[in-house]
Design a protein around this motif. Structure first.
Motif, PDB file in Angstrom:
ATOM      1  N   ASP A 144       0.817  -1.216   0.000  1.00 40.37           N
ATOM      2  CA  ASP A 144       0.000   0.000   0.000  1.00 40.37           C
ATOM      3  C   ASP A 144       0.856   1.274   0.000  1.00 40.37           C
ATOM      4  O   ASP A 144       0.375   2.351   0.351  1.00 40.37           O
ATOM      5  N   SER A 145       2.105   1.162  -0.409  1.00 39.09           N
ATOM      6  CA  SER A 145       3.009   2.319  -0.347  1.00 39.09           C
ATOM      7  C   SER A 145       3.185   3.043  -1.680  1.00 39.09           C
ATOM      8  O   SER A 145       3.843   4.074  -1.735  1.00 39.09           O
ATOM      9  N   TYR A 146       2.603   2.523  -2.756  1.00 40.25           N
ATOM     10  CA  TYR A 146       2.787   3.158  -4.063  1.00 40.25           C
ATOM     11  C   TYR A 146       1.941   4.426  -4.182  1.00 40.25           C
ATOM     12  O   TYR A 146       0.820   4.503  -3.654  1.00 40.25           O
ATOM     13  N   ILE A 161      -0.783  11.045  -4.582  1.00 37.10           N
ATOM     14  CA  ILE A 161      -2.068  10.344  -4.510  1.00 37.10           C
ATOM     15  C   ILE A 161      -1.814   8.855  -4.273  1.00 37.10           C
ATOM     16  O   ILE A 161      -1.117   8.204  -5.065  1.00 37.10           O
ATOM     17  N   PRO A 162      -2.348   8.280  -3.193  1.00 38.76           N
ATOM     18  CA  PRO A 162      -2.085   6.862  -2.904  1.00 38.76           C
ATOM     19  C   PRO A 162      -2.774   5.935  -3.896  1.00 38.76           C
ATOM     20  O   PRO A 162      -3.875   6.216  -4.382  1.00 38.76           O
ATOM     21  N   ILE A 163      -2.105   4.836  -4.203  1.00 40.42           N
ATOM     22  CA  ILE A 163      -2.638   3.808  -5.093  1.00 40.42           C
ATOM     23  C   ILE A 163      -3.159   2.658  -4.233  1.00 40.42           C
ATOM     24  O   ILE A 163      -2.458   2.167  -3.337  1.00 40.42           O
ATOM     25  N   ALA A 164      -4.385   2.234  -4.489  1.00 38.85           N
ATOM     26  CA  ALA A 164      -5.011   1.187  -3.676  1.00 38.85           C
ATOM     27  C   ALA A 164      -4.200  -0.103  -3.705  1.00 38.85           C
ATOM     28  O   ALA A 164      -3.585  -0.453  -4.711  1.00 38.85           O
ATOM     29  N   LYS A 165      -4.217  -0.814  -2.589  1.00 37.98           N
ATOM     30  CA  LYS A 165      -3.449  -2.049  -2.462  1.00 37.98           C
ATOM     31  C   LYS A 165      -4.126  -3.192  -3.214  1.00 37.98           C
ATOM     32  O   LYS A 165      -5.297  -3.507  -2.989  1.00 37.98           O
ATOM     33  N   ALA A 167      -6.840  -6.685  -8.301  1.00 37.08           N
ATOM     34  CA  ALA A 167      -5.769  -5.893  -8.901  1.00 37.08           C
ATOM     35  C   ALA A 167      -6.235  -4.470  -9.155  1.00 37.08           C
ATOM     36  O   ALA A 167      -7.380  -4.233  -9.548  1.00 37.08           O
ATOM     37  N   ASN A 168      -5.321  -3.532  -8.949  1.00 40.42           N
ATOM     38  CA  ASN A 168      -5.578  -2.120  -9.222  1.00 40.42           C
ATOM     39  C   ASN A 168      -5.082  -1.784 -10.631  1.00 40.42           C
ATOM     40  O   ASN A 168      -3.981  -2.195 -11.016  1.00 40.42           O
ATOM     41  N   PRO A 169      -5.844  -1.035 -11.418  1.00 38.88           N
ATOM     42  CA  PRO A 169      -5.426  -0.717 -12.796  1.00 38.88           C
ATOM     43  C   PRO A 169      -4.077  -0.014 -12.889  1.00 38.88           C
ATOM     44  O   PRO A 169      -3.272  -0.330 -13.770  1.00 38.88           O
TER      45      PRO A 169
END
Length: 459
Positions: free
Chosen positions: A286-288, A293-297, A322-324
């Motif tokens: 969850d660190s990306y 803006i945080p990217i969902a895990k 998966a997150n796009p």
């Protein structure tokens, strides 16, 4: 004398610790002041950061996406642009927490670290923000998504610039809807940017991860053959495939997107190594970030599963999510020899550090694969692209490497369609991911969305 020396040392230690703590506090305050000041509990900032006096937001071509005049906030001239870029820009409700107007509202308001938001408008620093996205590409992707819920992201896998970020459903920020019990299903998830804030069952696009795991953990994977008769028994339950592919190699199984073959491959790799590879490729992390803006895990965990569940997880079903944006990053890592470019969407936020050409928008690039594994996965995705091209798929006439996905979600719903990959052309280094819920087959529903977005960038 000894007691005096001890007391002196203690005093010196306390003094040093105090000074070090003061310096540390000062440094992190300077670094994080923008993030801290715009927290929702800061009522002063919430009332002072009036979007009616906020700076302009423009796309990469200087198209104005939002601006203020006479105390009012205005958006792009045409409604399609406003709707296509709603989740990137945000609206005045600030309900879209990842939108620029929410995430960067201190910058837009002309907030100053020294004097706060109290400066008169004539003395405020530059409060305009320029973005990396192309309004043309976003409009094209939005039109291609139509009435479906979904997302499309295209980004430069060399620089990290996000060129297209579109999420549906949407609405016109110049005329926001009143959401009631009667129409709430129509606007379900409307405040989420699905590109960064949502996860979906990945279906066969997860075979990219399973293929990487096989390459790194099964020494003779290229010498194996797999027989598909349309289904295979795994722990007394069937794994089904769209058709009977017969006997095929590892590469052919990937191009055919054979569930039977990849079910066996996932079991051969084993749950621990499958999870390790997925995590190396960004799952369970969850660190990306995309700019700030945080990217969902994304989620993968086959621990304790039987072979049947492990097999389904290896073909992108079971509990996989998966997150796009992450899937586009994985495609970027394949294109880049194993390293994913860190995505960013803010080109200039008016900060002095930007003016000194010290970027604050780009996070550290992410090493995901070895160069050898990336090269082999690229070959597999190239083989899939040839298969899709034979069925009429074209992305602006450019060479590409990709994988489609058709994810079963149950509950009587049509499958979720995916298309993940990259343009294999140094003049157009674009990685992409598109997802269309209840879209059916990936090749039918998701590929046209990417094609529209990329074609708008190229043309």
């Amino acid at each position: 004398m000894k007691r005096i020396m001890t007391r002196s040392l203690i005093l010196w230690f306390v003094t040093f610790a105090f000074l070090a703590g003061t310096i540390y506090l000062g440094v992190i305050t300077v670094i994080n002041h923008n993030k801290w000041v715009q927290q929702p509990f800061n009522g002063h900032m919430a009332s002072s950061a009036d979007l009616g006096n906020a700076g302009k937001i423009t796309d990469r071509n200087k198209t104005v996406l939002a601006h203020s005049e006479d105390g009012k906030r205005y958006y792009a001239d045409d409604s399609t642009t406003r709707e296509a870029l709603l989740h990137v820009v945000g609206d005045e409700s600030l309900n879209i927490s990842t939108g620029i107007q929410s995430r960067y509202r201190t910058n837009l308001s002309g907030y100053n670290f020294v004097v706060g938001a109290g400066l008169p408008e004539s003395l405020r620093p530059n409060s305009d923000i320029s973005l990396t996205v192309s309004a043309n590409s976003c409009r094209a992707a939005y039109a291609a998504l139509g009435s479906h819920k979904g997302a499309c992201v295209v980004y430069n896998y060399k620089t990290g610039e996000v060129l297209c970020d579109v999420s549906t459903p949407s609405y016109d920020p110049a005329n926001p809807p009143t959401i009631t019990e009667d129409n709430e299903s129509e606007y379900d998830g409307v405040y989420l940017d699905n590109v960064v804030s949502s996860t979906f069952t990945p279906g066969s696009t997860f075979k990219i991860i399973t293929a990487a795991a096989a390459i790194e953990n099964i020494p003779d994977i290229y010498n194996q053959s797999f027989t598909c008769n349309g289904s295979i028994d795994m722990d007394g339950n069937p794994i089904t495939c769209e058709s009977a592919h017969g006997t095929q190699s590892f590469s052919e199984a990937f191009a055919n997107s054979c569930n039977c073959a990849f079910a066996q491959i996932a079991v051969q790799v084993g749950e621990e190594k499958m999870k390790a590879t997925a995590e190396k490729l960004g799952f369970n992390n969850d660190s990306y970030m995309m700019s700030e803006i945080p990217i969902a895990k994304s989620h993968y965990d086959a621990t304790g599963m039987g072979n049947n569940s492990l097999a389904w997880s290896g073909i992108g079903q079971q509990e996989d999510l998966a997150n796009p944006m992450l899937m586009a990053m994985i495609a970027s890592s394949v294109a880049n020899g194993g390293t994913a470019a860190s995505p960013y969407i803010v080109n200039d936020d008016g900060n002095l550090i930007n003016k000194l050409n010290i970027t604050i928008n780009k996070n550290k690039d992410v090493g995901m694969l070895s160069s050898d594994t990336a090269s082999k996965v690229k070959e597999l995705m190239h083989g899939s692209a040839e298969h899709y091209s034979s069925q009429g798929v074209s992305i602006a006439g450019l060479p590409f490497c990709a994988k489609t996905g058709t994810a079963e979600v149950g509950h009587g719903k049509e499958p979720t369609a995916w298309f993940v990959g990259f343009i294999d052309d140094p003049s157009h280094p674009y990685a992409f991911a598109a997802v269309v819920t209840e879209g059916g087959y990936g090749i039918q529903a998701a590929t046209p969305v990417v094609s529209a977005a990329v074609s708008a960038l190229v043309n």
